[in-house]
Design an enzyme around this catalytic site. Structure first.
Site, short mmCIF file in Angstrom:
data_model
loop_
_atom_site.label_atom_id
_atom_site.label_comp_id
_atom_site.label_asym_id
_atom_site.label_seq_id
_atom_site.Cartn_x
_atom_site.Cartn_y
_atom_site.Cartn_z
N ASP A 92 8.32 26.64 -0.36
CA ASP A 92 7.44 26.29 -0.73
C ASP A 92 5.76 27.21 0.05
OD1 ASP A 92 7.47 26.99 2.25
OD2 ASP A 92 8.10 25.33 3.22
N SER A 93 4.66 26.79 0.02
CA SER A 93 3.68 27.88 0.30
C SER A 93 3.37 27.51 1.42
CB SER A 93 2.46 27.53 0.11
OG SER A 93 2.21 25.52 0.21
N GLY A 95 1.87 25.72 3.79
CA GLY A 95 0.38 24.46 3.55
C GLY A 95 1.18 23.85 4.21
N PHE A 96 1.93 23.21 4.12
CA PHE A 96 2.68 22.20 5.74
C PHE A 96 2.66 22.45 6.66
CE2 PHE A 96 5.83 19.65 7.37
CZ PHE A 96 5.37 18.92 7.19
N ASP A 146 -1.88 23.73 -0.72
CA ASP A 146 -2.49 22.99 -1.30
C ASP A 146 -2.77 23.02 0.44
OD1 ASP A 146 0.08 22.57 -0.54
OD2 ASP A 146 0.17 20.47 -0.99
N GLN A 189 -1.79 15.35 -4.57
CA GLN A 189 -1.51 15.04 -3.93
C GLN A 189 -2.98 13.85 -3.56
OE1 GLN A 189 -0.92 15.63 -1.08
NE2 GLN A 189 -0.31 17.57 -0.45
N GLY A 216 2.38 15.07 -0.09
CA GLY A 216 1.76 14.11 1.53
C GLY A 216 2.24 12.54 1.22
N ASP A 266 14.52 18.34 -0.90
CA ASP A 266 14.99 19.03 0.34
C ASP A 266 14.50 18.26 0.58
OD1 ASP A 266 12.03 20.20 1.73
OD2 ASP A 266 11.73 19.72 0.70
N CYS A 304 36.40 11.42 3.02
CA CYS A 304 35.25 12.71 2.73
C CYS A 304 35.95 14.10 2.52
CB CYS A 304 33.96 13.05 3.99
SG CYS A 304 33.34 14.39 4.05
N CYS A 306 34.59 17.21 3.45
CA CYS A 306 35.32 18.64 3.15
C CYS A 306 35.79 18.70 4.96
CB CYS A 306 33.36 18.22 4.09
SG CYS A 306 33.40 17.16 6.00
N CYS A 309 35.95 17.06 7.63
CA CYS A 309 36.86 15.71 7.96
C CYS A 309 38.33 15.13 7.93
CB CYS A 309 36.12 14.15 6.63
SG CYS A 309 34.60 14.53 7.37
N HIS A 335 29.59 19.12 6.93
CA HIS A 335 29.67 17.63 6.78
C HIS A 335 29.01 16.93 5.63
CE1 HIS A 335 31.06 13.41 6.51
NE2 HIS A 335 29.94 13.22 7.49
#
Length: 375
Positions: A92-93, A95-96, A146, A189, A216, A266, A304, A306, A309, A335
């Protein structure tokens, strides 16, 4: 060199399944990207993250530029070698993160000056510097820089922010240059305003990107408002390019967004939940801190596959979490990531088979039943 490309193999309503091809491997879509903020998915070995079914990880420009520093990562061979992950990485940039530090930042047309949350040192991020950092890290998918206002915000603030982000998108594209095998994504945005989202999409189309994010959202507006925006926002973006919903989310958020045409996701939720004793399961969230699990010999989810489990009981998970043992975070994170990747595979299969509606109905019905009865 393999070029970056996206192909849709099948659709069901607005939902799509396909693949993004990169020099470092294929990303099956819809895709969930585990978050490796500081060059690690917390409590997980990279090979174990891969074993859950993850095709791509997310790294964080803001955190990596502060520690250990992008120049140092480049000197040590780039982010893939540094963290021992040879498959695609999206960064990611920054910005967030800068937005979330609003009390420590100063925003201008040029960029953002801010103080590190680690030591108070002053730094500057601009579209050009963000592109430079992400190049030094060597990520496969780069996000343009951004500005994202927290919601709710008034229309003039959203409008001003969106237009600044579009000017920064052009600067990001100019600074990114020609990098064969690497992709640059633009970020739409416009808050919850359909006309501003359309204006943003038009600006991004004019600049041309390899993929497009719906930015956003998941910033305080709630699921109903987010889905309302996703009813139109993905359709404003080019059909032939991947669409990425940033920072989302909970399993039911993901399912609803896939139905509305999103290809990539994500979120820190599966790994963060694992560290706080929360398991994401097909029957909803299970809190392993609860005393009801203290003598329960059953697995977290008997269906499950994994390691958590198949090898450990709820009683053990309750014990190691209460005892603050590191294995608790390791097992529950594994898990949770396994569950998320299994959900994505189920969505891909359902879209390919033209049975998404039935899959979604079964998903909601199982969650509505809740956890198994206590012993």
């Amino acid at each position: 060199m393999t070029r970056f490309r996206f192909q849709v193999a099948a659709t069901d309503g607005k939902a799509r399944t396909g693949a993004i091809t990169t020099p470092r491997g294929e990303i099956r879509t819809p895709a969930f990207m585990p978050v490796g903020t500081a060059a690690t998915v917390k409590a997980m070995m990279p090979e174990n993250v891969r074993a859950t079914g993850a095709d791509i990880l997310l790294g964080n420009t803001y955190h990596l530029m502060l520690r250990p520093g992008a120049e140092r990562v480049a000197k040590l061979g780039g982010l893939h070698r540094f963290m021992n992950w040879d498959r695609p990485i999206l960064t990611d940039s920054g910005g967030f993160q800068v937005m979330s530090l609003s009390d420590l930042r100063k925003l201008t047309e040029e960029g953002v000056r801010f103080k590190s949350h680690i030591d108070g040192s002053e730094h500057f991020l601009s579209p050009e510097r963000s592109m430079e950092i992400q190049k030094l890290l060597g990520s496969d998918i780069v996000m343009c820089f951004d500005e994202c206002p927290a919601l709710p915000a008034d229309r003039p603030r959203i409008e001003e922010s969106m237009r600044l982000s579009m000017r920064w998108a052009q600067r990001s594209r100019d600074a990114f240059g020609d990098r064969p095998g690497h992709a640059l994504f633009g970020i739409q945005q416009g808050g919850l305003e359909e006309d501003l989202r359309a204006e943003s999409a038009e600006a991004l189309r004019g600049i041309e990107f390899d993929g497009y994010a719906v930015g956003g959202l998941a910033v305080g507006e709630g699921q109903e408002a987010m889905f309302g925006c996703l009813d139109y926002a993905p359709g404003q973006l080019p059909q032939e390019k991947p669409r990425y919903l940033m920072g989302v989310g909970k399993p039911d958020d993901i399912v609803g967004a896939v139905q509305r045409g999103i290809d990539m996701f994500d979120c820190v939720l599966p790994s963060r939940s694992g560290r706080t004793g929360q398991a994401q399961t097909r029957f909803g969230q299970v809190n392993l801190r609860n005393a009801r699990h203290a003598e329960d010999p059953r697995p977290l989810d008997p269906d499950c596959t994994c390691p958590c489990c198949t090898n450990y009981s709820r009683a053990y998970l309750h014990h190691v979490h209460k005892s603050q043992e590191i294995i608790a975070a390791m097992l529950l994170t594994w898990h949770n990531l396994h569950y998320y990747q299994e959900l994505m595979q189920g969505l891909r299969d359902a879209i390919a088979a033209g049975s998404l509606d039935a899959f979604v109905a079964a998903f909601h019905a199982r969650r509505a039943e809740g956890d198994m009865e206590r012993l």
